[in-house]
Every structure is written in C-alpha cells, then in structure tokens.
Scaffold this active site. Sequence first.
Site, short mmCIF file in Angstrom:
data_model
loop_
_atom_site.label_atom_id
_atom_site.label_comp_id
_atom_site.label_asym_id
_atom_site.label_seq_id
_atom_site.Cartn_x
_atom_site.Cartn_y
_atom_site.Cartn_z
N GLU A 82 -2.18 0.07 -10.14
CA GLU A 82 -3.37 0.47 -10.48
C GLU A 82 -4.08 -0.71 -11.57
OE1 GLU A 82 -4.89 4.29 -10.18
OE2 GLU A 82 -3.27 4.87 -8.80
N ILE A 86 0.87 -1.36 -0.04
CA ILE A 86 -0.02 0.06 0.02
C ILE A 86 0.90 1.33 -0.10
CG2 ILE A 86 -2.23 1.27 1.23
CD1 ILE A 86 -2.52 -1.84 -0.09
C1 LIG Z 1 5.06 -0.40 -5.68
C2 LIG Z 1 3.35 -0.94 -5.64
C3 LIG Z 1 2.55 0.18 -5.15
C4 LIG Z 1 1.37 -0.42 -4.91
N1 LIG Z 1 0.32 0.58 -4.42
C5 LIG Z 1 -0.84 -0.10 -4.23
C6 LIG Z 1 -1.66 0.75 -3.35
O1 LIG Z 1 -1.57 1.91 -2.99
N2 LIG Z 1 -2.93 0.27 -3.11
C7 LIG Z 1 -3.34 -1.14 -3.78
O2 LIG Z 1 -4.40 -1.56 -3.43
N3 LIG Z 1 -2.59 -1.52 -4.43
C8 LIG Z 1 -1.22 -1.34 -4.52
N4 LIG Z 1 -0.34 -1.85 -5.49
C9 LIG Z 1 -0.77 -3.36 -6.05
C10 LIG Z 1 -0.97 -3.35 -7.36
O3 LIG Z 1 -2.06 -2.37 -7.73
C11 LIG Z 1 -0.86 -4.60 -8.00
O4 LIG Z 1 0.49 -5.24 -7.80
C12 LIG Z 1 -1.26 -4.96 -9.42
O5 LIG Z 1 -2.80 -4.73 -9.40
C13 LIG Z 1 -0.91 -6.32 -9.96
O6 LIG Z 1 -1.39 -7.13 -9.09
P1 LIG Z 1 -0.25 -8.43 -8.78
O7 LIG Z 1 0.93 -7.83 -8.37
O8 LIG Z 1 -0.80 -9.41 -7.60
O9 LIG Z 1 0.01 -9.31 -10.04
P2 LIG Z 1 -0.68 -10.61 -10.65
O10 LIG Z 1 -2.27 -10.35 -10.40
O11 LIG Z 1 -0.08 -11.75 -9.62
O12 LIG Z 1 -0.09 -10.82 -12.19
C14 LIG Z 1 0.87 -11.43 -12.30
C15 LIG Z 1 0.95 -11.14 -14.08
O13 LIG Z 1 -0.24 -11.87 -14.63
C16 LIG Z 1 -0.90 -11.39 -15.44
N5 LIG Z 1 -2.42 -11.48 -15.21
C17 LIG Z 1 -2.85 -11.67 -14.08
N6 LIG Z 1 -4.42 -11.73 -14.60
C18 LIG Z 1 -4.39 -11.67 -15.83
C19 LIG Z 1 -5.58 -11.85 -16.87
N7 LIG Z 1 -6.75 -12.07 -16.44
N8 LIG Z 1 -5.28 -11.88 -18.04
C20 LIG Z 1 -3.93 -11.33 -18.49
N9 LIG Z 1 -2.73 -11.36 -17.57
C21 LIG Z 1 -3.18 -11.50 -16.38
C22 LIG Z 1 -0.39 -9.73 -14.85
O14 LIG Z 1 -0.80 -8.76 -15.87
C23 LIG Z 1 0.91 -9.95 -14.55
O15 LIG Z 1 1.75 -9.65 -15.89
C24 LIG Z 1 0.93 -1.69 -5.47
C25 LIG Z 1 1.95 -2.33 -6.18
C26 LIG Z 1 3.18 -2.13 -5.98
C27 LIG Z 1 4.18 -2.89 -6.83
#
Ligand SMILES: Cc1cc2nc3c(=O)[nH]c(=O)nc-3n(C[C@H](O)[C@H](O)[C@H](O)COP(=O)(O)OP(=O)(O)OC[C@H]3O[C@@H](n4cnc5c(N)ncnc54)[C@H](O)[C@@H]3O)c2cc1C
Length: 384
Positions: free
Chosen positions: A363, A156
């Site tokens: 996002e 977050i």
């Molecule tokens: C530095 C940082 C700051 C952040 N800040 C916030 C914040 O303030 N608040 C908050 O709530 N969250 C925050 N996040 C979370 C961020 O929004 C998520 O990391 C992001 O939405 C992706 O989720 P994941 O990392 O779990 O990836 P995953 O969902 O595990 O995805 C892994 C890979 O699979 C792909 N993938 C997954 N599902 C599909 C699909 N259906 N079709 C095609 N490809 C797919 C993705 O594109 C990605 O390449 C932050 C993350 C980071 C790294």
Amino acid sequence: MNYFLTEEQQMIKDLSKTIADEKIAPVAIQYDEEGKFPNDIIKILADSDLCGVYIEEQYGGLGGGIFEMALVIEELSRACGGIALSYAGTGLGTFPIILFGNDEQKNKYLPQVASGKKLAAFGLTEANAGSDAAGVQTTAELDGDEYILNGTKQWITNGGEADIYTIIACTNKTKGSRGFSAFIVDKGTLGFSFGKKENKMGIRASCTVELVFENCRIPKENLLAREGMGFIVAMKTLDRTRPGVAAQALGIAQGAFEVAVKYSGERVQFRQKISSFQAIQHILADMAIQIEASRALVYQTCKFIDSGAKNISKDSAMCKVLASDTAMKVTTDAVQVLGGYGYMKEYPVEKMMRDAKITQIYEGTNQIQRNVIALELIKEQSTK
Ligand SMILES: Cc1cc2nc3c(=O)[nH]c(=O)nc-3n(C[C@H](O)[C@H](O)[C@H](O)COP(=O)(O)OP(=O)(O)OC[C@H]3O[C@@H](n4cnc5c(N)ncnc54)[C@H](O)[C@@H]3O)c2cc1C
C-alpha cells in the site's frame, strides 16, 4: 491507555480478540508453514458479524468506519498478520465501491461483503507499476455495452479466493494517469484467470496472486465513477486503507510484545529471570512506548478520517509509517529477548518478524509515504 471506545467498538474489539486467541493463535504457525488460506476463519468472522463493521447498515453492515475496521484488523493481527490480511485485503477491494459505487453497484456488492459470503481484492500493481502506479499498462476498451480488459496485475492479495475485484485499467493511453478508470470484475468472468501464486517470506496464510485479463468482457455498468477517475479512486481508497495496514502492524507488534514479556518472566539464566536484567527491561519498556505511541496515532487518524475530513493523505501516511516501523523494530527486539529460542519456529516471534516486514512495503512503501508526508508539509507551508 483508555481510548474511550464506545460500547459497540469495545464489543467489536473484544469479539475479535476472542476469535484471535481461541481460533487463530492455535493454527497460526501451521497456516504459515502450509501457506494455507484461512477459509474456516473467514467463516467464523462472517458468523460473528465482523465482516461488515465498516459497511453501512442499509447494505447489511454494522455502520462503522475505518476505526471499527482497524480494531478488527489489530486484534486478528495479534495472533496472525497473514490471516488478518484476508480480512484487510477485502476492505481494500471494497473501499472503491463504498467511496465511488453507484446505488446499483453498492446494492449488488456490499451486502455480499458485509455478510462475509464474498471476499474482495484490489488490483492496481503490475510488473512495471509498483511505487510508480501511473505506469499501469492494463487496458480497458469500450466496445458497445462492454469494456474489454487486457493485461496482467501482479501480487494481488486475496487473488483467486476473492469473488469481487476492483481493477485499475487504462481507458485512454494519451492521458497518463488521467486516462485510468476503475472497474468491478467478478470472478468467473470469461477471459479473467489467475496466474502465479507467490511463495512469500511472511503473511503466508494470505494468497498473493497474478490476475490475467485476456479479452475479458465486462458490462459497462461495472465502471466505477467515470472514465478518467481511476487514479483518484485508487489514491482515495489507499488513503483510507493505509490505517488498516497500520493496524495490522500494530497488532503484530502487540502480539510479539506479549510473547516477549511472558517469556522474560519465565526464562532463567544466571539463576534469575531474564526480566530482572535491566538490559531486557529497557527493551520491553521501549517496545511498550513505541506500541502505545503507534496505537494513539492509528486510532486518532482513523477517527479523523471517519469524521469526514478531506485532507487525510499526510495523516494516513504518517500512521502507516510509524506503526510499520514500530512493528519491524518491536518484532526484531522480541526475537532478541527470546534469544536462540526466538529464532526457532516453535516460538511465534520469528513469524511475527517476517510478517511485520510487509507492512513497510505494501500500500505504498514507507519511502513513498515519506515523500507524501513531505509534499503535504511543503504544500501546507506554501499556503500559510
Ligand atoms: C505481499 C504483497 C501483497 C500485495 N498486495 C497488493 C494488492 O492487493 N493490490 C495491489 O495493487 N498491490 C499489491 N501489492 C503491491 C505493493 O503495493 C507494491 O509492492 C508496493 O507498492 C511497492 O512497489 P514495488 O514492489 O514495485 O517496489 P518499487 O516501486 O520497485 O520500489 C523498490 C524500492 O525503491 C523505492 N522507491 C521507488 N520509488 C521511489 C521514490 N520515488 N522515492 C524514494 N524511493 C523510491 C521503494 O521505496 C523501494 O524501496 C502487494 C505486494 C506484496 C509484496
């Protein structure tokens, strides 16, 4: 390109640029190395009245919208994408209140954000709920006049530094994402603590922290909208803040471009400036084309959203994808223009390249954005 900004928008942009050039650029590399949170820069932004540009005047803001917020983020990101994120992350945490808060909630929280006295954060993501946001496990159980929160939010932005947290939690497990609700949680509430702080590749001046809720009791007045609206609160918020990520990407790309152009006019090889080589000229020309195309889409999308348009998911996703893919390409090419020096920490472009990467991920990843865009296209086609 002249985007015909109003006098006020131009003032906001110019003021942000001055702060970026004079206060942020000189410390950006140091903050990146130390992973230092930019409290002093936030104070400067607050003193300059920039924290409330997107908040209504009745709550102490300047009465602008997404566009004004994007202008600030773009200019700050030219100097440091990480420092700019403390500002943008507050926007992300505040929009649920702007969009769904009742009078009491708005009166209590928005002036604190507008004045820059308090930062906000948005907690949706969990260990098993990333792209699949419907996987949220954090629960909120009503007990008399209070909700009891239990669970852990991951990654977050502004975690630990913010005072105001908008949190998505499950109030009815049997209903899937329709059982989610959104809450405002104040820092310092008993049972609300901060866990791991991440050590990141880029945007290192921004803090990315775990939020831990252990029998955390909050007044039931802290529910945003109604029970069951949490997923909608999150999606409508992200539709409006993704152009902010796009603006961050745009600013990072612009910053890298400016460094590359300047350097190419100074570096001499084969007894001539490297800017005289057509190979370098074409890289610079492509950077300029991609940045201006991104800026046009980001600005127009912001104006479209600020007009009160309803169907904004596709446009919001498109500007985020274009600008973030541009930022990754432009910053990588900027490193190339600087050659070996571009790879060294003495020059800012390696940092810009690291900072750019996150804009393709958070996002909603760019794969998820493309899913959103394609779904909307198919929907539009089927209703023709
Ligand atoms: C530095 C940082 C700051 C952040 N800040 C916030 C914040 O303030 N608040 C908050 O709530 N969250 C925050 N996040 C979370 C961020 O929004 C998520 O990391 C992001 O939405 C992706 O989720 P994941 O990392 O779990 O990836 P995953 O969902 O595990 O995805 C892994 C890979 O699979 C792909 N993938 C997954 N599902 C599909 C699909 N259906 N079709 C095609 N490809 C797919 C993705 O594109 C990605 O390449 C932050 C993350 C980071 C790294």
